[in-house]
Scaffold this motif. Structure first.
Motif, PDB file in Angstrom:
ATOM      1  N   ALA A  74      39.827  30.212  55.389  1.00  0.00           N
ATOM      2  CA  ALA A  74      41.202  29.707  55.407  1.00  0.00           C
ATOM      3  C   ALA A  74      41.611  29.208  54.024  1.00  0.00           C
ATOM      4  CB  ALA A  74      41.338  28.597  56.441  1.00  0.00           C
ATOM      5  N   ILE A  75      40.705  28.514  53.339  1.00  0.00           N
ATOM      6  CA  ILE A  75      40.998  28.019  51.987  1.00  0.00           C
ATOM      7  C   ILE A  75      41.198  29.196  51.032  1.00  0.00           C
ATOM      8  CG2 ILE A  75      40.057  26.739  50.026  1.00  0.00           C
ATOM      9  CD1 ILE A  75      38.602  24.955  52.031  1.00  0.00           C
ATOM     10  N   THR A  76      40.375  30.232  51.186  1.00  0.00           N
ATOM     11  CA  THR A  76      40.499  31.420  50.327  1.00  0.00           C
ATOM     12  C   THR A  76      41.844  32.098  50.536  1.00  0.00           C
ATOM     13  OG1 THR A  76      38.107  31.766  50.378  1.00  0.00           O
ATOM     14  CG2 THR A  76      39.471  33.640  49.753  1.00  0.00           C
ATOM     15  N   VAL A  77      42.253  32.246  51.801  1.00  0.00           N
ATOM     16  CA  VAL A  77      43.551  32.869  52.105  1.00  0.00           C
ATOM     17  C   VAL A  77      44.691  32.038  51.518  1.00  0.00           C
ATOM     18  CG1 VAL A  77      45.121  33.518  53.958  1.00  0.00           C
ATOM     19  CG2 VAL A  77      42.687  34.028  54.167  1.00  0.00           C
ATOM     20  N   LYS A  78      44.609  30.730  51.668  1.00  0.00           N
ATOM     21  CA  LYS A  78      45.665  29.842  51.148  1.00  0.00           C
ATOM     22  C   LYS A  78      45.784  29.976  49.632  1.00  0.00           C
ATOM     23  CE  LYS A  78      47.021  24.984  50.873  1.00  0.00           C
ATOM     24  NZ  LYS A  78      46.652  23.585  51.225  1.00  0.00           N
ATOM     25  N   ARG A  79      44.655  29.969  48.942  1.00  0.00           N
ATOM     26  CA  ARG A  79      44.684  30.082  47.484  1.00  0.00           C
ATOM     27  C   ARG A  79      45.155  31.470  47.043  1.00  0.00           C
ATOM     28  NH1 ARG A  79      42.371  26.212  44.382  1.00  0.00           N
ATOM     29  NH2 ARG A  79      41.126  24.593  45.407  1.00  0.00           N
ATOM     30  N   ALA A  80      44.787  32.496  47.804  1.00  0.00           N
ATOM     31  CA  ALA A  80      45.215  33.846  47.457  1.00  0.00           C
ATOM     32  C   ALA A  80      46.726  33.984  47.554  1.00  0.00           C
ATOM     33  CB  ALA A  80      44.524  34.859  48.363  1.00  0.00           C
ATOM     34  N   PHE A  81      47.325  33.417  48.604  1.00  0.00           N
ATOM     35  CA  PHE A  81      48.780  33.480  48.742  1.00  0.00           C
ATOM     36  C   PHE A  81      49.477  32.561  47.743  1.00  0.00           C
ATOM     37  CE2 PHE A  81      47.857  35.323  52.954  1.00  0.00           C
ATOM     38  CZ  PHE A  81      48.766  36.370  52.934  1.00  0.00           C
ATOM     39  N   ALA A  82      48.757  31.500  47.315  1.00  0.00           N
ATOM     40  CA  ALA A  82      49.343  30.609  46.313  1.00  0.00           C
ATOM     41  C   ALA A  82      49.496  31.303  44.968  1.00  0.00           C
ATOM     42  CB  ALA A  82      48.474  29.357  46.166  1.00  0.00           C
ATOM     43  N   LEU A  83      48.809  32.418  44.783  1.00  0.00           N
ATOM     44  CA  LEU A  83      48.920  33.154  43.530  1.00  0.00           C
ATOM     45  C   LEU A  83      50.332  33.696  43.326  1.00  0.00           C
ATOM     46  CD1 LEU A  83      47.195  34.114  41.109  1.00  0.00           C
ATOM     47  CD2 LEU A  83      46.701  36.194  42.398  1.00  0.00           C
ATOM     48  N   GLY A  84      51.019  34.027  44.422  1.00  0.00           N
ATOM     49  CA  GLY A  84      52.376  34.530  44.323  1.00  0.00           C
ATOM     50  C   GLY A  84      52.454  36.006  43.997  1.00  0.00           C
ATOM     51  N   ALA A  85      53.630  36.574  44.175  1.00  0.00           N
ATOM     52  CA  ALA A  85      53.814  38.008  43.952  1.00  0.00           C
ATOM     53  C   ALA A  85      53.564  38.389  42.497  1.00  0.00           C
ATOM     54  CB  ALA A  85      55.230  38.414  44.367  1.00  0.00           C
ATOM     55  N   ALA A  86      54.035  37.553  41.571  1.00  0.00           N
ATOM     56  CA  ALA A  86      53.844  37.857  40.149  1.00  0.00           C
ATOM     57  C   ALA A  86      52.365  37.843  39.787  1.00  0.00           C
ATOM     58  CB  ALA A  86      54.611  36.853  39.292  1.00  0.00           C
ATOM     59  N   GLY A  87      51.648  36.867  40.336  1.00  0.00           N
ATOM     60  CA  GLY A  87      50.222  36.787  40.060  1.00  0.00           C
ATOM     61  C   GLY A  87      49.464  37.978  40.624  1.00  0.00           C
ATOM     62  N   TRP A  88      49.862  38.432  41.819  1.00  0.00           N
ATOM     63  CA  TRP A  88      49.222  39.607  42.416  1.00  0.00           C
ATOM     64  C   TRP A  88      49.492  40.860  41.589  1.00  0.00           C
ATOM     65  CZ3 TRP A  88      45.761  40.671  46.174  1.00  0.00           C
ATOM     66  CH2 TRP A  88      45.395  39.622  47.024  1.00  0.00           C
ATOM     67  N   LEU A  89      50.717  40.990  41.086  1.00  0.00           N
ATOM     68  CA  LEU A  89      51.037  42.150  40.242  1.00  0.00           C
ATOM     69  C   LEU A  89      50.234  42.131  38.954  1.00  0.00           C
ATOM     70  CD1 LEU A  89      54.924  42.359  40.694  1.00  0.00           C
ATOM     71  CD2 LEU A  89      53.176  43.909  41.630  1.00  0.00           C
ATOM     72  N   ASP A  90      50.076  40.929  38.371  1.00  0.00           N
ATOM     73  CA  ASP A  90      49.247  40.820  37.163  1.00  0.00           C
ATOM     74  C   ASP A  90      47.795  41.182  37.460  1.00  0.00           C
ATOM     75  OD1 ASP A  90      51.415  40.038  35.677  1.00  0.00           O
ATOM     76  OD2 ASP A  90      51.021  37.887  35.901  1.00  0.00           O
ATOM     77  N   LEU A  91      47.310  40.741  38.619  1.00  0.00           N
ATOM     78  CA  LEU A  91      45.928  41.040  38.991  1.00  0.00           C
ATOM     79  C   LEU A  91      45.724  42.536  39.191  1.00  0.00           C
ATOM     80  CD1 LEU A  91      43.074  40.196  39.903  1.00  0.00           C
ATOM     81  CD2 LEU A  91      44.005  39.909  42.209  1.00  0.00           C
ATOM     82  N   LEU A  92      46.656  43.178  39.893  1.00  0.00           N
ATOM     83  CA  LEU A  92      46.515  44.608  40.162  1.00  0.00           C
ATOM     84  C   LEU A  92      46.628  45.445  38.895  1.00  0.00           C
ATOM     85  CD1 LEU A  92      48.574  44.868  43.483  1.00  0.00           C
ATOM     86  CD2 LEU A  92      46.096  44.772  43.201  1.00  0.00           C
ATOM     87  N   GLY A  93      47.243  44.875  37.864  1.00  0.00           N
ATOM     88  CA  GLY A  93      47.328  45.586  36.585  1.00  0.00           C
ATOM     89  C   GLY A  93      46.277  45.154  35.586  1.00  0.00           C
TER      90      GLY A  93
END
Length: 273
Positions: free
Chosen positions: A31-50
């Motif tokens: 649950a903590i991992t999921v919360k922190r992952a969503f806290a990254l935000g859309a911009a953070g996810w796009l940066d990660l995927l790139g």
């Protein structure tokens, strides 16, 4: 009625320690991992995927897991067939050797591969003494040592699903095929292999799931270029101290492993049907 209800209540109480253990050790961290992952935000996810660190590790994980799965399953099928065809005494010895390899800790295996594969290790010393090579092969550290170590770790896990299916085969089926004029090769291709295919699929999925989560072997036998997703998680969590990105990478790994686990359970049920 009251006695049966009381018995059920007592049985439920026995489950409380297990539920607490799972909640504290699995569900809460997840649950903590999921919360922190969503806290990254859309911009953070796009940066990660790139991010080349993430994409390179994801590509390494997919390629290495697929490669090791194929090799491990082929080796496991051969070993399982040897155990299946052996007599009681030889079968016991071979099974014991597989169990020993299965129970040997990964750190012991890493030390052994270090002594075996380094430049002045056992393998290079033997090949040099036999005149088969003119200079030592550089296997450790590097991808060759990492792949060999992962294959050796994965093979015992693949043997048991395949062997379990083989031991349930009815020998009369093979004899019937032979009595109709089928050669040993045709018996294997058209009878044995199709009947053992559920075990092969279950073994392949199990090995692939294990390979996607490898951390210690790539970290000790490989180089930074050979790191997998689990190693990237460790980099973000322990070195860069960016728990949001580490949680996002972990979520990707959890989703992939979860999907593969569902397929593995279906394949495992098929082996028992």
């Amino acid at each position: 009625m009251r006695s049966s209800s009381s018995a059920r209540f007592v049985h439920v109480l026995w489950l409380v320690p297990v539920l607490v253990l799972y909640g504290a050790g699995l569900l809460l961290p997840l649950a903590i991992t999921v919360k922190r992952a969503f806290a990254l935000g859309a911009a953070g996810w796009l940066d990660l995927l790139g991010n080349s660190l993430f994409t390179g590790a994801a590509l390494n994980t997919a390629i290495d897991s697929a490669e090791i799965t194929v090799i491990a399953v082929v080796l496991a099928y051969s070993l399982a067939a040897a155990i299946w065809r052996s007599g009681p005494a030889v079968r016991t010895i071979l099974t014991t050797l597989v169990v020993i390899a299965f129970l040997t800790t990964v750190l012991v295996k890493i030390v052994a591969f270090n002594a075996l594969l380094r430049d002045n290790g056992v393998l290079n010393t033997m090949l040099l003494s036999l005149g088969l090579i003119s200079e030592p092969w550089h296997l450790f550290p590097g991808r060759p040592a990492m792949v060999i170590g992962m294959i050796q770790f994965a093979v015992p896990f693949a043997i048991f699903p395949i062997l379990g299916v083989m031991l349930r085969l009815d020998g009369r089926i093979e004899r019937a095929a032979e009595s109709l004029g089928a050669s040993p090769w045709r018996v294997f291709i058209h009878v044995v292999l199709p009947l053992t295919l559920p075990g092969v699929i279950a073994a392949a999925l199990l090995v692939f799931v294990i390979c996607t989560g490898f951390y210690v072997i790539p970290a000790t036998l490989g180089t930074p270029r050979d790191q997998l997703l689990a190693n990237v998680i460790a980099i973000y969590a322990l070195q860069l101290v960016d728990f949001n990105v580490a949680s996002a990478v972990a979520m990707v790994l959890v989703v992939v492993v979860g999907i593969l686990t569902v397929f593995y359970q279906r394949a495992e049920r098929a082996t028992h049907s």
